[in-house]
Design a protein around this motif. Structure first.
Motif, short mmCIF file in Angstrom:
data_model
loop_
_atom_site.label_atom_id
_atom_site.label_comp_id
_atom_site.label_asym_id
_atom_site.label_seq_id
_atom_site.Cartn_x
_atom_site.Cartn_y
_atom_site.Cartn_z
N SER A 88 66.05 50.46 30.36
CA SER A 88 67.09 51.12 29.55
C SER A 88 68.46 50.47 29.76
CB SER A 88 67.19 52.60 29.92
OG SER A 88 65.95 53.24 29.71
N CYS A 122 70.07 49.49 41.90
CA CYS A 122 69.61 49.47 43.29
C CYS A 122 68.10 49.75 43.34
CB CYS A 122 70.36 50.52 44.12
SG CYS A 122 70.01 52.21 43.63
N TYR A 174 58.05 47.78 35.90
CA TYR A 174 57.70 46.37 35.71
C TYR A 174 58.02 45.51 36.92
CZ TYR A 174 57.72 48.79 31.35
OH TYR A 174 57.49 49.75 30.40
N ASN A 209 50.42 50.44 29.64
CA ASN A 209 49.57 51.44 28.99
C ASN A 209 49.88 51.54 27.49
OD1 ASN A 209 51.92 53.00 28.99
ND2 ASN A 209 51.41 53.86 31.00
#
Ligand SMILES: Cc1cc2nc3c(=O)[nH]c(=O)nc-3n(C[C@H](O)[C@H](O)[C@H](O)COP(=O)(O)OP(=O)(O)OC[C@H]3O[C@@H](n4cnc5c(N)ncnc54)[C@H](O)[C@@H]3O)c2cc1C
Length: 481
Positions: free
Chosen positions: A17, A40, A50, A60
């Motif tokens: 994001s 962090c 990931y 998925n």
């Protein structure tokens, strides 16, 4: 010295994001920007999902639906084709493939590098990645001051919260186990060092996607011992499948968002039953609802949302969050051969038993029991009660009244343009949010097909407010979820 119209934008969180918000700003802005991505715990650009190094951890979602850009749906597949190892796979096959998540992390990292590196064509947009936790935020006359974990501060005109998934919630007794050698509170931090000797017992708390990850790794390591997976319902995720065409769902003459929960459930059950009698998998009905889910959720009353969470969410999650067929086969074979046992029970408590941990269980309608294990992994999924967050930053925002929880206490309350709503019910002049933090407002807000649209929309909101920005018009790109 800051140039007069140089906007300083701080993005807190460098998973999908935050990274895509920065990239969208870089590719769309026509005015100079100074962007800092503060991140962090997990590697920047990859986030929790990931950053796995394990090849057996697959996406998925099929490759065809994992583009980072809503207006360029084949972007991820086109990127895969540039790689030698995928160049000879027919494109139609590649589109349907469930790629290793670490490869998707490479994709995100390569995008981030391109847009923040020296060849970035928008050289007036600077993106700086900073590895540090943001622990507090103090409003200034213009924007805010970010307080960082090392005690230093940073000023920003606009701030984006992209802090992502929380670690799993505490369980009864887990607080006392934080230093116990057999306890793993965060399943996404490597637990390989705690692996018991062969012949031992591992208990996985939860039977969702996180537990599937753990099982796959135990099988890949050929770890031999007893593996128990426990959740209230005991169901492991279902497999993706090629569904039949259901042209009459949703019915063209019905506005799904105005139905209300009871009528919606009745409509879905009717169509599911029809598919069952035809011998087809009814899960396709949940898939077909996905483009409408956010609108439906927003139209529900607070009472309906609560009812959905109490009565339907567990069933919904099992059907909605499915796994790659190859993974499903592997897991099913392990269950069938007895390598994994699933149990349906409430987890009522955890307690130390020397070097081991005992998990107390209460099956519904059955006698209480317990299991003692050499390793217990909390795979119950991200914590969802927002007011119980352990994040110092989010706690500070709530305490200072700079944000408020949504009515269902699942995340932050936001306006339609992703601006955070303060405790006084006014939109924040500088703070925006996206990602899993918006679960209470949007429900469906954790996967790439939703988040890529949000990252674009947040960038558009920021650019529309940038002084002297031509980008307000340039950046109005249609996005889909
Ligand atoms: C194991 C797993 C597998 C998944 N697989 C898929 C999949 O195959 N397909 C799909 O579409 N979705 C998948 N998802 C959903 C996933 O949530 C999204 O795809 C996406 O990765 C979420 O990204 P994010 O940036 O919002 O959050 P995150 O990935 O959680 O990233 C947030 C980042 O912000 C950092 N952060 C938090 N607070 C602070 C702070 N105060 N200061 C500085 N940094 C901070 C965190 O440490 C983290 O690095 C998966 C999720 C998980 C957990």
């Amino acid at each position: 010295m800051i140039q007069p119209h140089l906007q300083r934008i701080a993005i807190i969180g460098g998973g999908f994001s935050g990274t895509l918000t920065a990239i969208n700003l870089a590719r769309l802005s026509t005015v100079p920007l100074r962007i800092s991505v503060l991140n962090c715990t997990y590697p920047a650009g990859r986030g929790i999902a990931y950053s796995t190094q394990r090849p057996e951890h697959l996406l998925n979602v099929a490759a065809r639906n994992m583009s980072a850009f809503p207006e360029y749906p084949s972007h991820f597949v086109d990127w895969l084709i540039t790689r030698t190892e995928y160049a000879n796979i027919p494109e139609a096959e590649l589109r349907e493939t469930f790629m290793p998540r670490r490869v998707y992390g490479d994709y995100l990292r390569s995008l981030a590098w391109h847009y923040s590196g020296p060849l970035n064509s928008r050289s007036s947009v600077e993106i700086k990645n900073i590895s540090i936790e943001v622990v507090d935020l103090i409003p200034e006359t213009q924007g805010a001051r970010l307080i960082l974990a090392d005690g230093t501060a940073m000023l920003a005109d606009r701030v984006v919260l992209a802090t992502g998934n929380e670690p799993p919630a505490d369980l009864n007794g887990s607080a006392a186990l934080c230093d116990h050698p057999a306890w793993c509170a965060n399943p996404w931090i490597d637990w390989g060092k705690k692996l018991p000797a062969p012949g031992g017992t591992i208990v996985l708390l939860g039977t969702g996607l996180t537990t599937v990850d753990a099982i796959l790794t135990l099988l890949a390591l050929d770890w031999r011992g007893r593996i128990h997976a426990i959740s209230r319902h005991g169901f492991l995720p279902q497999s993706h499948f090629k569904g039949v065409d259901v042209p009459d769902f949703p019915p063209s003459d019905v506005d799904l968002a105005s139905l209300g929960l009871s009528e919606l459930v009745a409509l879905m059950e009717h169509h599911c039953e029809r598919l069952r009698t035809l011998g087809a998998n009814p899960a396709i009905i949940v898939d077909k609802l996905r483009p409408h889910t956010q609108r439906i959720w927003q139209a529900f009353s607070d009472k309906e949302r609560q009812k959905f969470i109490t009565h339907y969410a567990a069933r919904w999650n099992v059907v909605r969050h499915r796994i790659a067929p190859s993974i499903h086969q592997t897991i099913t074979a392990a269950v069938t051969s007895g390598r994994i046992t699933t149990t349906a029970a409430n987890i009522t408590g955890l307690r130390a038993a020397g070097q081991k941990i005992t998990v107390d269980l209460q099956p519904s309608g059955g006698a209480a029991s317990s299991l003692t294990a050499d390793l217990v992994i909390n795979g119950t999924g991200p914590q969802t009660r927002f007011s119980a967050t352990h994040s110092p930053l989010l706690r500070a925002l709530l305490k200072r009244g700079l944000a408020q929880a949504d009515a269902a206490d699942m995340g932050l309350k936001i306006a339609p343009d992703f601006t955070v709503i303060q405790k006084d019910d006014q939109p924040s002049p500088y703070l925006l949010a996206l990602g899993p933090l918006l679960r209470g407002t949007l429900w469906e807000t954790i996967a790439v097909p939703e988040l890529r649209g949000q990252a674009l929309r947040v960038a558009q909101t920021l650019l529309a407010a940038a002084p002297n920005s031509l980008a307000a018009e340039a950046a109005v790109i249609e996005y889909c979820i």
